[in-house]
Motif scaffolding. Sequence first.
Motif, PDB file in Angstrom:
ATOM      1  N   MET A  25       0.803  -1.225   0.000  1.00 43.91           N
ATOM      2  CA  MET A  25       0.000   0.000   0.000  1.00 43.91           C
ATOM      3  C   MET A  25       0.835   1.273   0.000  1.00 43.91           C
ATOM      4  O   MET A  25       0.293   2.369  -0.085  1.00 43.91           O
ATOM      5  CB  MET A  25      -0.906   0.023   1.234  1.00 43.91           C
ATOM      6  N   PHE A  26       2.159   1.134   0.109  1.00 43.42           N
ATOM      7  CA  PHE A  26       3.004   2.300   0.322  1.00 43.42           C
ATOM      8  C   PHE A  26       2.875   3.347  -0.781  1.00 43.42           C
ATOM      9  O   PHE A  26       2.665   4.528  -0.498  1.00 43.42           O
ATOM     10  CB  PHE A  26       4.469   1.891   0.504  1.00 43.42           C
ATOM     11  N   THR A  27       3.002   2.959  -2.026  1.00 43.39           N
ATOM     12  CA  THR A  27       2.962   3.916  -3.138  1.00 43.39           C
ATOM     13  C   THR A  27       1.626   4.659  -3.169  1.00 43.39           C
ATOM     14  O   THR A  27       1.595   5.892  -3.319  1.00 43.39           O
ATOM     15  CB  THR A  27       3.222   3.208  -4.481  1.00 43.39           C
ATOM     16  N   ALA A  28       0.529   3.937  -3.004  1.00 44.48           N
ATOM     17  CA  ALA A  28      -0.793   4.577  -2.979  1.00 44.48           C
ATOM     18  C   ALA A  28      -0.913   5.505  -1.771  1.00 44.48           C
ATOM     19  O   ALA A  28      -1.502   6.592  -1.868  1.00 44.48           O
ATOM     20  CB  ALA A  28      -1.893   3.522  -2.951  1.00 44.48           C
ATOM     21  N   ALA A  29      -0.337   5.108  -0.640  1.00 46.43           N
ATOM     22  CA  ALA A  29      -0.391   5.946   0.555  1.00 46.43           C
ATOM     23  C   ALA A  29       0.381   7.247   0.348  1.00 46.43           C
ATOM     24  O   ALA A  29      -0.073   8.315   0.776  1.00 46.43           O
ATOM     25  CB  ALA A  29       0.152   5.180   1.757  1.00 46.43           C
ATOM     26  N   VAL A  30       1.534   7.174  -0.322  1.00 48.51           N
ATOM     27  CA  VAL A  30       2.297   8.397  -0.628  1.00 48.51           C
ATOM     28  C   VAL A  30       1.431   9.343  -1.460  1.00 48.51           C
ATOM     29  O   VAL A  30       1.325  10.537  -1.165  1.00 48.51           O
ATOM     30  CB  VAL A  30       3.615   8.072  -1.367  1.00 48.51           C
ATOM     31  N   GLU A  31       0.790   8.809  -2.492  1.00 51.79           N
ATOM     32  CA  GLU A  31      -0.056   9.633  -3.359  1.00 51.79           C
ATOM     33  C   GLU A  31      -1.213  10.251  -2.582  1.00 51.79           C
ATOM     34  O   GLU A  31      -1.506  11.441  -2.726  1.00 51.79           O
ATOM     35  CB  GLU A  31      -0.588   8.790  -4.518  1.00 51.79           C
ATOM     36  N   LYS A  32      -1.862   9.472  -1.746  1.00 50.81           N
ATOM     37  CA  LYS A  32      -3.016   9.982  -0.997  1.00 50.81           C
ATOM     38  C   LYS A  32      -2.601  11.006   0.054  1.00 50.81           C
ATOM     39  O   LYS A  32      -3.257  12.044   0.197  1.00 50.81           O
ATOM     40  CB  LYS A  32      -3.783   8.821  -0.365  1.00 50.81           C
ATOM     41  N   LEU A  33      -1.536  10.739   0.789  1.00 45.60           N
ATOM     42  CA  LEU A  33      -1.096  11.706   1.798  1.00 45.60           C
ATOM     43  C   LEU A  33      -0.591  12.991   1.153  1.00 45.60           C
ATOM     44  O   LEU A  33      -0.680  14.064   1.755  1.00 45.60           O
ATOM     45  CB  LEU A  33      -0.032  11.090   2.700  1.00 45.60           C
ATOM     46  N   SER A  34      -0.095  12.900  -0.080  1.00 45.09           N
ATOM     47  CA  SER A  34       0.357  14.096  -0.806  1.00 45.09           C
ATOM     48  C   SER A  34      -0.789  15.050  -1.109  1.00 45.09           C
ATOM     49  O   SER A  34      -0.555  16.228  -1.385  1.00 45.09           O
ATOM     50  CB  SER A  34       1.059  13.690  -2.102  1.00 45.09           C
ATOM     51  N   THR A  35      -2.029  14.559  -1.057  1.00 51.09           N
ATOM     52  CA  THR A  35      -3.175  15.450  -1.254  1.00 51.09           C
ATOM     53  C   THR A  35      -3.489  16.244   0.014  1.00 51.09           C
ATOM     54  O   THR A  35      -4.177  17.258  -0.045  1.00 51.09           O
ATOM     55  CB  THR A  35      -4.447  14.669  -1.687  1.00 51.09           C
ATOM     56  N   LEU A  36      -2.968  15.800   1.153  1.00 53.45           N
ATOM     57  CA  LEU A  36      -3.201  16.488   2.427  1.00 53.45           C
ATOM     58  C   LEU A  36      -2.018  17.336   2.877  1.00 53.45           C
ATOM     59  O   LEU A  36      -2.200  18.380   3.506  1.00 53.45           O
ATOM     60  CB  LEU A  36      -3.495  15.474   3.542  1.00 53.45           C
ATOM     61  N   TYR A  37      -0.799  16.855   2.590  1.00 50.77           N
ATOM     62  CA  TYR A  37       0.406  17.464   3.152  1.00 50.77           C
ATOM     63  C   TYR A  37       1.484  17.627   2.081  1.00 50.77           C
ATOM     64  O   TYR A  37       1.508  16.907   1.098  1.00 50.77           O
ATOM     65  CB  TYR A  37       0.981  16.571   4.262  1.00 50.77           C
ATOM     66  N   GLY A  38       2.399  18.543   2.373  1.00 57.12           N
ATOM     67  CA  GLY A  38       3.559  18.698   1.511  1.00 57.12           C
ATOM     68  C   GLY A  38       4.624  17.685   1.878  1.00 57.12           C
ATOM     69  O   GLY A  38       4.751  17.297   3.040  1.00 57.12           O
ATOM     70  N   ARG A  58       8.487   7.888   3.921  1.00 58.68           N
ATOM     71  CA  ARG A  58       8.303   9.218   3.344  1.00 58.68           C
ATOM     72  C   ARG A  58       7.828  10.147   4.457  1.00 58.68           C
ATOM     73  O   ARG A  58       6.978   9.771   5.258  1.00 58.68           O
ATOM     74  CB  ARG A  58       7.256   9.174   2.244  1.00 58.68           C
ATOM     75  N   ALA A  59       8.372  11.350   4.493  1.00 59.75           N
ATOM     76  CA  ALA A  59       7.993  12.343   5.495  1.00 59.75           C
ATOM     77  C   ALA A  59       7.212  13.475   4.836  1.00 59.75           C
ATOM     78  O   ALA A  59       7.561  13.932   3.744  1.00 59.75           O
ATOM     79  CB  ALA A  59       9.228  12.891   6.193  1.00 59.75           C
ATOM     80  N   PHE A  60       6.178  13.901   5.533  1.00 60.73           N
ATOM     81  CA  PHE A  60       5.324  14.996   5.086  1.00 60.73           C
ATOM     82  C   PHE A  60       5.303  16.052   6.176  1.00 60.73           C
ATOM     83  O   PHE A  60       5.653  15.788   7.324  1.00 60.73           O
ATOM     84  CB  PHE A  60       3.893  14.493   4.846  1.00 60.73           C
ATOM     85  N   GLN A  61       4.829  17.245   5.810  1.00 56.16           N
ATOM     86  CA  GLN A  61       4.731  18.312   6.801  1.00 56.16           C
ATOM     87  C   GLN A  61       3.596  19.258   6.462  1.00 56.16           C
ATOM     88  O   GLN A  61       3.171  19.354   5.312  1.00 56.16           O
ATOM     89  CB  GLN A  61       6.039  19.077   6.922  1.00 56.16           C
ATOM     90  N   ASP A  62       3.130  19.921   7.502  1.00 58.23           N
ATOM     91  CA  ASP A  62       2.146  20.984   7.352  1.00 58.23           C
ATOM     92  C   ASP A  62       2.409  21.988   8.461  1.00 58.23           C
ATOM     93  O   ASP A  62       2.053  21.750   9.620  1.00 58.23           O
ATOM     94  CB  ASP A  62       0.714  20.434   7.435  1.00 58.23           C
ATOM     95  N   ASP A  63       3.061  23.088   8.119  1.00 61.40           N
ATOM     96  CA  ASP A  63       3.407  24.104   9.111  1.00 61.40           C
ATOM     97  C   ASP A  63       2.238  25.014   9.448  1.00 61.40           C
ATOM     98  O   ASP A  63       2.339  25.831  10.364  1.00 61.40           O
ATOM     99  CB  ASP A  63       4.587  24.944   8.613  1.00 61.40           C
ATOM    100  N   ALA A  64       1.111  24.864   8.735  1.00 65.72           N
ATOM    101  CA  ALA A  64      -0.050  25.718   8.969  1.00 65.72           C
ATOM    102  C   ALA A  64      -0.954  25.189  10.080  1.00 65.72           C
ATOM    103  O   ALA A  64      -1.837  25.899  10.544  1.00 65.72           O
ATOM    104  CB  ALA A  64      -0.858  25.889   7.680  1.00 65.72           C
ATOM    105  N   THR A  65      -0.756  23.950  10.508  1.00 63.60           N
ATOM    106  CA  THR A  65      -1.588  23.410  11.578  1.00 63.60           C
ATOM    107  C   THR A  65      -1.104  23.948  12.921  1.00 63.60           C
ATOM    108  O   THR A  65       0.002  24.471  13.041  1.00 63.60           O
ATOM    109  CB  THR A  65      -1.554  21.866  11.610  1.00 63.60           C
ATOM    110  N   ASP A  66      -1.937  23.807  13.930  1.00 67.15           N
ATOM    111  CA  ASP A  66      -1.584  24.215  15.289  1.00 67.15           C
ATOM    112  C   ASP A  66      -1.674  22.994  16.187  1.00 67.15           C
ATOM    113  O   ASP A  66      -2.774  22.525  16.444  1.00 67.15           O
ATOM    114  CB  ASP A  66      -2.534  25.300  15.778  1.00 67.15           C
TER     115      ASP A  66
END
Length: 165
Positions: A63-76, A88-96
């Motif tokens: 599921m990893f490749t699909a998970a990367v694609e899906k999480l990329s719609t939520l986070y950078g 893979r690491a993602f981030q969102d500096d706009a959250t609190d």
Amino acid sequence: MERVHFLAQSCFHEQAEKTFLEQKEKILRLLPEADVQHVGSTAVPNSLTKGDLDIQVRVPAEMFTAAVEKLSTLYGINEGSVQTDYFRAFQDDATDPPLGVQLTVVDSELDVFWKFREVLLAYDAYRAEYDELKKAYEGKSMEAYRKAKQRFFARLMETPEFKNL
């Protein structure tokens, strides 16, 4: 030069937990079979933290490749982090608070974040040692702190407490 600062986890606990639950719900809508866990120092009572929220999303290898694609719609994508076929690491500096999401393949080499949390929760001496490391780097270089943190966790991975998880 970026400097690092720490505060008591209790200063962030309520908001971090609220944001975690909101993000977990979003992630599970996209990846219902994922194991989504609050990791990092905001998940460890009585610890010091930079005040960011860390989430680990664990998925099977297929599921990893699909998970990367899906999480990329939520986070950078966190471009400064390692990228492999199992991490893979993602981030969102706009959250609190600001958010880091670590996507890992279950039982892969980097499927360790939940284990770090479990050891720090169960063994106060390790948590206290980690806090002392943070105190030593208060106001100092983020890069130097990250190197020291990496050495601490490499040593923690060699302990029986970690290996038994």
